[in-house]
Design an enzyme around this catalytic site. Structure first.
Site, PDB file in Angstrom:
ATOM      1  N   GLU A  83     -46.888 -69.655  93.873  1.00 13.25           N
ATOM      2  CA  GLU A  83     -46.249 -69.702  92.556  1.00 13.25           C
ATOM      3  C   GLU A  83     -47.165 -69.031  91.529  1.00 13.25           C
ATOM      4  O   GLU A  83     -48.076 -69.681  90.996  1.00 13.25           O
ATOM      5  CB  GLU A  83     -46.005 -71.153  92.144  1.00 13.25           C
ATOM      6  CG  GLU A  83     -45.078 -71.894  93.068  1.00 13.25           C
ATOM      7  CD  GLU A  83     -44.389 -73.043  92.345  1.00 13.25           C
ATOM      8  OE1 GLU A  83     -43.157 -73.053  92.319  1.00 13.25           O
ATOM      9  OE2 GLU A  83     -45.082 -73.903  91.784  1.00 13.25           O
ATOM     10  N   HIS A 141     -49.566 -78.415  92.365  1.00 12.52           N
ATOM     11  CA  HIS A 141     -48.749 -77.567  91.491  1.00 12.52           C
ATOM     12  C   HIS A 141     -49.622 -77.088  90.317  1.00 12.52           C
ATOM     13  O   HIS A 141     -50.503 -77.817  89.855  1.00 12.52           O
ATOM     14  CB  HIS A 141     -47.544 -78.361  90.977  1.00 12.52           C
ATOM     15  CG  HIS A 141     -46.550 -77.510  90.260  1.00 12.52           C
ATOM     16  ND1 HIS A 141     -46.726 -77.130  88.947  1.00 12.52           N
ATOM     17  CD2 HIS A 141     -45.393 -76.944  90.668  1.00 12.52           C
ATOM     18  CE1 HIS A 141     -45.707 -76.362  88.595  1.00 12.52           C
ATOM     19  NE2 HIS A 141     -44.887 -76.234  89.618  1.00 12.52           N
ATOM     20  N   SER A 199     -39.463 -68.935  88.425  1.00  9.11           N
ATOM     21  CA  SER A 199     -38.226 -68.348  87.893  1.00  9.11           C
ATOM     22  C   SER A 199     -37.274 -67.867  88.988  1.00  9.11           C
ATOM     23  O   SER A 199     -36.623 -66.829  88.840  1.00  9.11           O
ATOM     24  CB  SER A 199     -38.536 -67.229  86.891  1.00  9.11           C
ATOM     25  OG  SER A 199     -39.249 -67.764  85.784  1.00  9.11           O
ATOM     26  N   ASN A 205     -37.765 -78.764  92.452  1.00  8.95           N
ATOM     27  CA  ASN A 205     -38.839 -79.516  91.793  1.00  8.95           C
ATOM     28  C   ASN A 205     -38.318 -79.912  90.411  1.00  8.95           C
ATOM     29  O   ASN A 205     -38.268 -79.096  89.508  1.00  8.95           O
ATOM     30  CB  ASN A 205     -40.083 -78.613  91.680  1.00  8.95           C
ATOM     31  CG  ASN A 205     -41.197 -79.274  90.887  1.00  8.95           C
ATOM     32  OD1 ASN A 205     -41.137 -80.465  90.587  1.00  8.95           O
ATOM     33  ND2 ASN A 205     -42.219 -78.501  90.548  1.00  8.95           N
ATOM     34  N   GLU A 213     -49.105 -76.941  87.276  1.00 12.48           N
ATOM     35  CA  GLU A 213     -49.111 -77.852  86.113  1.00 12.48           C
ATOM     36  C   GLU A 213     -50.084 -78.995  86.330  1.00 12.48           C
ATOM     37  O   GLU A 213     -50.723 -79.466  85.383  1.00 12.48           O
ATOM     38  CB  GLU A 213     -47.679 -78.355  85.852  1.00 12.48           C
ATOM     39  CG  GLU A 213     -46.821 -77.247  85.240  1.00 12.48           C
ATOM     40  CD  GLU A 213     -45.348 -77.311  85.589  1.00 12.48           C
ATOM     41  OE1 GLU A 213     -44.862 -78.371  86.022  1.00 12.48           O
ATOM     42  OE2 GLU A 213     -44.667 -76.277  85.425  1.00 12.48           O
ATOM     43  N   LYS A 232     -39.578 -81.938  88.276  1.00 10.91           N
ATOM     44  CA  LYS A 232     -40.635 -82.184  87.268  1.00 10.91           C
ATOM     45  C   LYS A 232     -40.306 -83.451  86.474  1.00 10.91           C
ATOM     46  O   LYS A 232     -39.813 -84.423  87.046  1.00 10.91           O
ATOM     47  CB  LYS A 232     -40.819 -80.959  86.375  1.00 10.91           C
ATOM     48  CG  LYS A 232     -41.035 -79.678  87.203  1.00 10.91           C
ATOM     49  CD  LYS A 232     -41.449 -78.496  86.374  1.00 10.91           C
ATOM     50  CE  LYS A 232     -41.605 -77.281  87.276  1.00 10.91           C
ATOM     51  NZ  LYS A 232     -42.091 -76.104  86.576  1.00 10.91           N
ATOM     52  N   GLY A 267     -41.381 -70.916  84.857  1.00  8.84           N
ATOM     53  CA  GLY A 267     -40.694 -71.319  83.636  1.00  8.84           C
ATOM     54  C   GLY A 267     -40.632 -70.242  82.578  1.00  8.84           C
ATOM     55  O   GLY A 267     -40.269 -70.500  81.431  1.00  8.84           O
TER      56      GLY A 267
HETATM   57  P1  PGA Z   1     -39.427 -72.519  87.556  1.00  9.33           P
HETATM   58  O1  PGA Z   1     -40.535 -73.548  88.155  1.00  9.33           O
HETATM   59  O2  PGA Z   1     -38.444 -72.269  88.673  1.00  9.33           O
HETATM   60  O3  PGA Z   1     -38.818 -73.250  86.401  1.00  9.33           O
HETATM   61  O4  PGA Z   1     -40.164 -71.278  87.169  1.00  9.33           O
HETATM   62  C1  PGA Z   1     -40.995 -73.431  89.470  1.00  9.33           C
HETATM   63  C2  PGA Z   1     -42.045 -74.478  89.723  1.00  9.33           C
HETATM   64  O5  PGA Z   1     -42.814 -74.798  88.805  1.00  9.33           O
HETATM   65  O6  PGA Z   1     -42.137 -75.023  90.835  1.00  9.33           O
END
Ligand code: PGA
Length: 260
Positions: free
Chosen positions: A170, A98, A216, A9, A100, A11, A176
């Site tokens: 998630e 997601h 992560s 992903n 976000e 982003k 993140g």
């Molecule tokens: P990350 O993000 O691996 O940077 O924690 C995962 C995601 O948001 O899909």
């Protein structure tokens, strides 16, 4: 047997040239990617880099995904992208719901359910994200929150939709942050999700549902995560932005010097 699925992903990252260069380097890191049928590999670039990524992926079996879409199919919806447009751009999958999008863009479970429906009708596979916040986990509300997200986001689904559906667990506190759920925490939640869907809309088909872990994921934790019985793949943000680290994740590699 559920076939593993690892997705990048990206982003809000990657210009077209960067996406092209990433794919060239990533494919050269993998051994014979056109022949490797043991897992599904997916890349979700931003909309503007979909075509450059698709062109660079030609002749590989790495699939393309959108990161979001509109539940509308056409018309006066400035700035939106439909499921059919994603399919036209070469996508086979699309991430939906997601955290976000839920927290920063006020996306509701009802919106997510409509997007899932739009994708299935366009023959695309939704990757539906759910996850609890740290506060929700620490106050013991994580399972209730996940159940509400699953029930709302998958409303109207039939058991036969399972084969075109992917779930991504998630935990918001792991995205993140560098703080991964332990393999045991992730396994327990994946089992909860599968059981919840089995008792609900998917019935016994829930046994075939692929559930990714996200938050992560790194080369040094992918192997222990993938060793859990209910973890069928990963949705990778930060560590998918470098071709070498994403290649190590799809190979379930440990870093050098780390005992496996
Ligand atoms: P990350 O993000 O691996 O940077 O924690 C995962 C995601 O948001 O899909």
């Amino acid at each position: 047997m559920r076939r593993p699925i690892i997705a990048a992903n990206w982003k809000l990252n990657m210009l077209r040239q960067e996406a092209h260069d990433f794919v060239v380097a990533f494919l050269s890191e993998l051994n014979n990617p056109t022949q490797d049928a043991s897992l599904d590999i997916v890349i979700a670039p931003p909309f503007t880099a979909l075509d450059a990524t698709r062109q660079a992926l030609t002749a590989s079996n790495v699939a393309l995904a959108g990161q979001n879409l509109s539940f509308e199919s056409s018309g006066a919806f400035t700035g939106e992208i439909s499921a059919e447009m994603l399919r036209d751009a070469g996508c086979r999958y699309c991430i939906v719901g997601h955290s976000e999008r839920r927290s920063l863009f006020a996306e509701t479970n009802t919106d997510v359910a409509r997007k899932v429906r739009a994708l299935l009708e366009a023959d695309l596979q939704p990757i539906v994200c759910v996850g609890e916040t740290l506060d929700e986990r620490e106050s013991g509300r994580d399972q209730a929150v996940l159940a509400a997200q699953l029930d709302g986001s998958l409303e109207g689904l039939e058991p036969e939709d399972t084969r075109n559906l992917i779930l991504a667990y998630e935990p918001v506190w792991a995205i993140g942050t560098g703080r991964t759920a332990t393999p045991e925490q992730a396994q327990a939640t994946h089992a909860f999700i599968r059981n919840h869907l089995r008792a609900g809309p998917l019935g016994d088909q829930a046994k075939t549902l692929r559930i990714q872990y996200g938050g992560s994921v790194k080369p040094d934790n992918i192997r222990t995560l993938m060793a859990q019985p209910d973890i069928d793949g990963a949705l990778v943000g930060g560590a998918s932005l470098r071709p070498d680290s994403f290649a190590r994740i799809v190979r379930f590699d440990q870093p050098e010097n780390t005992p496996s």
